[in-house]
Design a protein around this motif. Structure first.
Motif, PDB file in Angstrom:
ATOM      1  N   LEU A  19       0.811  -1.214   0.000  1.00  0.00           N
ATOM      2  CA  LEU A  19       0.000   0.000   0.000  1.00  0.00           C
ATOM      3  C   LEU A  19       0.848   1.270   0.000  1.00  0.00           C
ATOM      4  N   ILE A  20       1.885   1.314   0.837  1.00  0.00           N
ATOM      5  CA  ILE A  20       2.664   2.549   0.962  1.00  0.00           C
ATOM      6  C   ILE A  20       4.059   2.471   0.356  1.00  0.00           C
ATOM      7  N   GLY A  21       4.486   1.281  -0.035  1.00  0.00           N
ATOM      8  CA  GLY A  21       5.751   1.154  -0.740  1.00  0.00           C
ATOM      9  C   GLY A  21       6.977   0.927   0.125  1.00  0.00           C
ATOM     10  N   LYS A  22       6.805   0.824   1.434  1.00  0.00           N
ATOM     11  CA  LYS A  22       7.931   0.564   2.336  1.00  0.00           C
ATOM     12  C   LYS A  22       7.496  -0.378   3.443  1.00  0.00           C
ATOM     13  N   SER A  23       8.449  -1.163   3.925  1.00  0.00           N
ATOM     14  CA  SER A  23       8.151  -2.053   5.042  1.00  0.00           C
ATOM     15  C   SER A  23       8.130  -1.261   6.346  1.00  0.00           C
ATOM     16  N   GLU A  24       7.558  -1.868   7.357  1.00  0.00           N
ATOM     17  CA  GLU A  24       7.508  -1.242   8.686  1.00  0.00           C
ATOM     18  C   GLU A  24       8.913  -0.941   9.185  1.00  0.00           C
ATOM     19  N   ASN A  25       9.842  -1.864   8.958  1.00  0.00           N
ATOM     20  CA  ASN A  25      11.224  -1.649   9.411  1.00  0.00           C
ATOM     21  C   ASN A  25      11.859  -0.443   8.730  1.00  0.00           C
ATOM     22  N   LYS A  26      11.641  -0.297   7.428  1.00  0.00           N
ATOM     23  CA  LYS A  26      12.206   0.857   6.710  1.00  0.00           C
ATOM     24  C   LYS A  26      11.560   2.160   7.154  1.00  0.00           C
ATOM     25  N   LEU A  27      10.252   2.123   7.427  1.00  0.00           N
ATOM     26  CA  LEU A  27       9.583   3.325   7.934  1.00  0.00           C
ATOM     27  C   LEU A  27      10.167   3.739   9.275  1.00  0.00           C
ATOM     28  N   LYS A  28      10.321   2.745  10.160  1.00  0.00           N
ATOM     29  CA  LYS A  28      10.863   3.033  11.488  1.00  0.00           C
ATOM     30  C   LYS A  28      12.307   3.537  11.391  1.00  0.00           C
ATOM     31  N   LYS A  29      13.098   2.908  10.533  1.00  0.00           N
ATOM     32  CA  LYS A  29      14.491   3.321  10.362  1.00  0.00           C
ATOM     33  C   LYS A  29      14.556   4.760   9.848  1.00  0.00           C
ATOM     34  N   GLY A  30      13.696   5.105   8.887  1.00  0.00           N
ATOM     35  CA  GLY A  30      13.659   6.469   8.373  1.00  0.00           C
ATOM     36  C   GLY A  30      13.277   7.478   9.438  1.00  0.00           C
ATOM     37  N   LEU A  31      12.328   7.105  10.296  1.00  0.00           N
ATOM     38  CA  LEU A  31      11.934   7.999  11.386  1.00  0.00           C
ATOM     39  C   LEU A  31      13.083   8.202  12.365  1.00  0.00           C
ATOM     40  N   LEU A  32      13.797   7.106  12.674  1.00  0.00           N
ATOM     41  CA  LEU A  32      14.930   7.211  13.595  1.00  0.00           C
ATOM     42  C   LEU A  32      16.034   8.087  13.017  1.00  0.00           C
TER      43      LEU A  32
END
Length: 107
Positions: A19-32
């Motif tokens: 749906l959004i094009g990124k995994s949860e891990n990549k989203l979290k890593k980007g936020l960090l």
């Protein structure tokens, strides 16, 4: 009569990634990397990709959704295919009725 409401949908990682094009891990890593710390007010900008878009969701309705008013539904599948959205979306209701030629005759 328009019925407006909200519901919480649970998408597991594969469906969310599609749906959004990124995994949860990549989203979290980007936020960090961008914020230095993930807190409850953090919001992944990738979620903006789904704003103003239409989807139709197939969900699992559990006994707890009915009996305990649990408002979180597990998403089985979803699509943004317009023909399916049109097929399964009810036409909006109107608060007015069409004018009837014989209505004045009815008392």
């Amino acid at each position: 009569m328009n019925i407006i409401g909200s519901v919480s949908l649970l998408l597991w990682d594969r469906k969310a990634m599609f749906l959004i094009g990124k995994s949860e891990n990549k989203l979290k890593k980007g936020l960090l990397e961008n914020a230095g710390d993930v807190d409850k007010s953090s919001y992944p900008v990738e979620l903006n990709n789904i704003l103003e878009r239409k989807f139709i969701f197939k969900v699992t309705v559990k006994r707890s959704n009915i009996q305990m008013q649990d408002e979180v539904y597990n998403v089985v599948s979803f699509t943004n295919e317009e023909h399916l959205i049109k097929k399964y979306t009810h036409a909006p209701h109107s608060d007015t009725f069409p004018i009837c030629d014989r209505c004045s005759q009815i008392s």
